[in-house]
Design a protein around this motif. Structure first.
Motif, PDB file in Angstrom:
ATOM      1  N   PRO A 167      -5.676   2.866  -4.198  1.00  0.00           N
ATOM      2  CA  PRO A 167      -4.272   3.113  -3.869  1.00  0.00           C
ATOM      3  C   PRO A 167      -3.400   2.308  -4.818  1.00  0.00           C
ATOM      4  O   PRO A 167      -3.780   1.204  -5.218  1.00  0.00           O
ATOM      5  CB  PRO A 167      -4.140   2.588  -2.430  1.00  0.00           C
ATOM      6  CG  PRO A 167      -5.274   1.656  -2.231  1.00  0.00           C
ATOM      7  CD  PRO A 167      -6.358   2.049  -3.189  1.00  0.00           C
ATOM      8  N   THR A 180       2.002  -2.792 -10.933  1.00  0.00           N
ATOM      9  CA  THR A 180       2.307  -4.044 -11.628  1.00  0.00           C
ATOM     10  C   THR A 180       1.243  -5.111 -11.388  1.00  0.00           C
ATOM     11  O   THR A 180       1.222  -6.118 -12.086  1.00  0.00           O
ATOM     12  CB  THR A 180       3.664  -4.625 -11.174  1.00  0.00           C
ATOM     13  OG1 THR A 180       3.586  -4.958  -9.789  1.00  0.00           O
ATOM     14  CG2 THR A 180       4.799  -3.648 -11.404  1.00  0.00           C
ATOM     15  N   SER A 181       0.384  -4.920 -10.393  1.00  0.00           N
ATOM     16  CA  SER A 181      -0.571  -5.982 -10.031  1.00  0.00           C
ATOM     17  C   SER A 181      -2.000  -5.479  -9.930  1.00  0.00           C
ATOM     18  O   SER A 181      -2.770  -5.960  -9.110  1.00  0.00           O
ATOM     19  CB  SER A 181      -0.178  -6.610  -8.694  1.00  0.00           C
ATOM     20  OG  SER A 181       0.844  -7.529  -8.885  1.00  0.00           O
ATOM     21  N   ALA A 225       5.811 -14.874 -14.595  1.00  0.00           N
ATOM     22  CA  ALA A 225       4.710 -14.720 -13.640  1.00  0.00           C
ATOM     23  C   ALA A 225       4.128 -13.319 -13.680  1.00  0.00           C
ATOM     24  O   ALA A 225       2.986 -13.107 -13.298  1.00  0.00           O
ATOM     25  CB  ALA A 225       5.180 -15.056 -12.230  1.00  0.00           C
TER      26      ALA A 225
HETATM   27  C1  LIG Z   1       0.988 -12.244 -12.122  1.00  0.00           C
HETATM   28  C2  LIG Z   1       1.892 -11.789 -11.008  1.00  0.00           C
HETATM   29  C3  LIG Z   1       2.471 -12.748 -10.187  1.00  0.00           C
HETATM   30  C4  LIG Z   1       3.294 -12.365  -9.148  1.00  0.00           C
HETATM   31  N1  LIG Z   1       3.860 -13.315  -8.375  1.00  0.00           N
HETATM   32  C5  LIG Z   1       4.663 -12.955  -7.363  1.00  0.00           C
HETATM   33  C6  LIG Z   1       5.283 -13.914  -6.556  1.00  0.00           C
HETATM   34  O1  LIG Z   1       5.134 -15.105  -6.784  1.00  0.00           O
HETATM   35  N2  LIG Z   1       6.053 -13.505  -5.522  1.00  0.00           N
HETATM   36  C7  LIG Z   1       6.229 -12.182  -5.264  1.00  0.00           C
HETATM   37  O2  LIG Z   1       6.913 -11.835  -4.316  1.00  0.00           O
HETATM   38  N3  LIG Z   1       5.671 -11.241  -6.020  1.00  0.00           N
HETATM   39  C8  LIG Z   1       4.904 -11.601  -7.060  1.00  0.00           C
HETATM   40  N4  LIG Z   1       4.343 -10.652  -7.847  1.00  0.00           N
HETATM   41  C9  LIG Z   1       4.609  -9.251  -7.562  1.00  0.00           C
HETATM   42  C10 LIG Z   1       3.919  -8.758  -6.330  1.00  0.00           C
HETATM   43  O3  LIG Z   1       2.562  -9.064  -6.339  1.00  0.00           O
HETATM   44  C11 LIG Z   1       4.213  -7.289  -6.221  1.00  0.00           C
HETATM   45  O4  LIG Z   1       4.816  -7.117  -5.034  1.00  0.00           O
HETATM   46  C12 LIG Z   1       3.004  -6.448  -6.477  1.00  0.00           C
HETATM   47  O5  LIG Z   1       2.954  -6.370  -7.848  1.00  0.00           O
HETATM   48  C13 LIG Z   1       2.913  -5.129  -5.782  1.00  0.00           C
HETATM   49  O6  LIG Z   1       3.631  -4.104  -6.309  1.00  0.00           O
HETATM   50  P1  LIG Z   1       3.082  -2.734  -6.894  1.00  0.00           P
HETATM   51  O7  LIG Z   1       3.807  -1.655  -6.178  1.00  0.00           O
HETATM   52  O8  LIG Z   1       3.216  -2.782  -8.363  1.00  0.00           O
HETATM   53  O9  LIG Z   1       1.534  -2.695  -6.488  1.00  0.00           O
HETATM   54  P2  LIG Z   1       0.299  -2.229  -7.391  1.00  0.00           P
HETATM   55  O10 LIG Z   1       0.202  -3.090  -8.599  1.00  0.00           O
HETATM   56  O11 LIG Z   1       0.360  -0.779  -7.620  1.00  0.00           O
HETATM   57  O12 LIG Z   1      -0.912  -2.576  -6.412  1.00  0.00           O
HETATM   58  C14 LIG Z   1      -1.285  -3.912  -6.193  1.00  0.00           C
HETATM   59  C15 LIG Z   1      -2.445  -3.966  -5.200  1.00  0.00           C
HETATM   60  O13 LIG Z   1      -2.031  -3.441  -3.958  1.00  0.00           O
HETATM   61  C16 LIG Z   1      -2.803  -2.295  -3.596  1.00  0.00           C
HETATM   62  N5  LIG Z   1      -1.854  -1.344  -3.008  1.00  0.00           N
HETATM   63  C17 LIG Z   1      -0.729  -0.837  -3.567  1.00  0.00           C
HETATM   64  N6  LIG Z   1      -0.096  -0.047  -2.693  1.00  0.00           N
HETATM   65  C18 LIG Z   1      -0.825  -0.052  -1.557  1.00  0.00           C
HETATM   66  C19 LIG Z   1      -0.696   0.572  -0.278  1.00  0.00           C
HETATM   67  N7  LIG Z   1       0.328   1.363   0.016  1.00  0.00           N
HETATM   68  N8  LIG Z   1      -1.650   0.339   0.654  1.00  0.00           N
HETATM   69  C20 LIG Z   1      -2.705  -0.472   0.393  1.00  0.00           C
HETATM   70  N9  LIG Z   1      -2.877  -1.081  -0.799  1.00  0.00           N
HETATM   71  C21 LIG Z   1      -1.949  -0.879  -1.752  1.00  0.00           C
HETATM   72  C22 LIG Z   1      -3.463  -1.830  -4.864  1.00  0.00           C
HETATM   73  O14 LIG Z   1      -4.687  -1.164  -4.627  1.00  0.00           O
HETATM   74  C23 LIG Z   1      -3.656  -3.142  -5.607  1.00  0.00           C
HETATM   75  O15 LIG Z   1      -4.810  -3.802  -5.166  1.00  0.00           O
HETATM   76  C24 LIG Z   1       3.540 -11.000  -8.916  1.00  0.00           C
HETATM   77  C25 LIG Z   1       2.977 -10.032  -9.746  1.00  0.00           C
HETATM   78  C26 LIG Z   1       2.168 -10.417 -10.795  1.00  0.00           C
HETATM   79  C27 LIG Z   1       1.587  -9.370 -11.711  1.00  0.00           C
END
Ligand SMILES: Cc1cc2nc3c(=O)[nH]c(=O)nc-3n(C[C@H](O)[C@H](O)[C@H](O)COP(=O)(O)OP(=O)(O)OC[C@H]3O[C@@H](n4cnc5c(N)ncnc54)[C@H](O)[C@@H]3O)c2cc1C
Length: 416
Positions: A59, A64-65, A303
């Motif tokens: 999923p 971004t993560s 970060a």
């Molecule tokens: C190095 C780094 C440091 C960070 N530090 C912080 C911080 O200090 N504080 C902060 O608030 N944020 C931080 N973030 C950001 C935070 O982690 C984000 O909220 C995160 O990136 C999730 O957003 P995304 O939609 O891009 O998820 P994705 O990158 O698309 O997914 C991230 C993870 O979540 C899972 N996932 C995604 N959507 C779902 C769903 N609907 N159901 C179940 N699983 C799901 C994925 O499989 C994956 O494992 C950081 C990000 C990075 C890259």
């Protein structure tokens, strides 16, 4: 690409939700198929079909993560949640909202700001992150220790499971919360226990006043002391950060040890806090520099910078300055949040495994831990990104929610 299992998957959902796999690479690996469902039933049907055919599903929200965790051994199906982006129910007078998991945090905060409210989660490095990704990663940043963690703001959630069900837990309003807090289990589970399709949150009023101060200290020892004093005092603070000189310089400040202080609240409380902070800084021999928030913005962006190695250490606040120093000596931009007991180390050109292990051992000697937040595939193969306190409990949970390992298999540990 076709095969009997992929064809079965395609039959389970409408054809117009299929997408091009090349937009969904993770660690350089393309999925065999990609889908972007438009509703929760399609998510559950896809998961169920994948589960029946031994396919591994990842999923994903804003992507971004996806470098958080171990590299996956198998990646068949990309499941984008971006099509589930509706606000389901917003009750401003109750300070609660229910949204679909693919809604971006930026969109959510814009809607809430129009009513003078916000979801009080740390601003992530990228504001395009989705609510589902935010919950699944449950990362904490500068505000941790002052404001509730993401998992404490969730009132309830609905998640799709590999057996095709869509169990709900908790409620949409504060008073309805009852039963097991399964929604809190999905917070931080990295999507390995279910796919969050909807979540309800407690909100907060936007603080009427905010102020950011950068306090330039005489040396590292007095910076550490000042950070502790600010944390210990009753300021209207939302965050305190201790910066090693290189991190300060990268944030647009002088190359000296700094303490960043973010104040938020009603105007009078913020004004009083500015005066108290000035007095504390004066006693420590630190200079107070007003900022418009640029240092915070640059730190947060760091970060989440792609290609870099980012480590997070959790340590007791008393050990924080030592770990910030150790990370800086290892060649990282380093800073720490005393209220959260966390130290962030950022190495643009990466770090070798021995350096990461040495920092992990040092954090452990202080009763803490180290987690690899982002790094190359190679580094995440050589150094386990996580420390597993209770591996058996994790395996048991996986067995309960996802016995065939359909979701993000191996992201946490072998098979989980
Ligand atoms: C190095 C780094 C440091 C960070 N530090 C912080 C911080 O200090 N504080 C902060 O608030 N944020 C931080 N973030 C950001 C935070 O982690 C984000 O909220 C995160 O990136 C999730 O957003 P995304 O939609 O891009 O998820 P994705 O990158 O698309 O997914 C991230 C993870 O979540 C899972 N996932 C995604 N959507 C779902 C769903 N609907 N159901 C179940 N699983 C799901 C994925 O499989 C994956 O494992 C950081 C990000 C990075 C890259």
């Amino acid at each position: 690409m076709t095969s009997p299992s992929l064809d079965a998957l395609r039959h389970a959902v409408p054809s117009d939700i299929e997408r091009e796999p090349h937009d969904y690479a993770i660690d350089g690996v393309l999925p065999r198929v990609a889908f972007r469902p438009g509703d929760r039933r399609e998510v559950a049907d896809l998961l169920h079909a994948a589960d029946q055919h031994g396919l591994v599903v990842v999923p994903q929200g804003a992507r971004t993560s996806l470098e958080l965790g171990r590299p996956l051994g198998q990646y068949d199906v990309a499941l984008s949640l971006l099509g589930l982006d509706r606000i389901v129910e917003y009750v401003p007078e109750d300070l609660t909202i229910t949204v679909e998991a693919g809604l971006t945090l930026r969109h959510l905060q814009e809607e809430l700001a129009a009513r003078g409210q916000y979801l009080p989660v740390d601003p992530p490095p990228h504001d395009r992150v989705t609510v589902g990704g935010l919950l699944a990663t449950a990362r904490a940043g500068a505000w941790r220790g002052y404001l509730p963690a993401a998992r404490d703001l969730v009132l309830g959630a609905t998640a799709a499971l590999p057996d095709g069900t869509l169990p709900k837990s908790g409620g949409r309003v504060v008073k309805n919360v009852s039963g097991y807090d399964l929604h809190r289990l999905h917070a931080g589970a990295l999507g390995a226990l279910g796919v969050i399709v909807e979540a309800s949150f407690k909100l907060a009023p936007l603080p009427p006043a905010t102020r950011l101060l950068a306090l330039r200290a005489r040396d590292e020892r007095s910076a550490a002391r000042l950070a502790r004093d600010l944390w210990d005092s009753h300021l209207a603070a939302r965050s305190v950060a201790l910066l090693a000189p290189a991190a300060a310089s990268h944030s647009g400040l002088h190359r000296e040890p700094y303490v960043l202080l973010e104040l938020a609240g009603v105007e009078a409380a913020v004004e009083r806090s500015v005066e108290e902070a000035r007095a504390l800084a004066g006693r420590a021999g630190a200079q107070v520099e007003a900022t418009e928030g640029e240092p915070w913005r640059r730190l947060r962006a760091l970060a989440g910078e792609s290609g870099a190695t980012v480590l997070r250490m959790g340590v007791p606040a008393t050990s924080l300055p030592e770990l910030v120093g150790a990370a800086a000596r290892a060649g990282c931009l380093a800073w720490g949040y005393p209220a959260a007991g966390s130290v962030i180390a950022h190495a643009e050109a990466g770090l070798d495994p021995a350096a990461v292990r040495a920092l992990r051992e040092q954090a452990q000697r202080h009763g803490g831990f180290l987690q690899v937040e982002a790094a190359s595939t190679e580094l995440r193969r050589q150094v386990d990104p996580f420390e597993h306190g209770d591996a058996e409990a994790l395996r048991a949970l996986k067995q309960q929610f996802d016995p065939r390992g359909t979701l993000n298999r191996g992201r946490w540990m072998e098979g989980v």
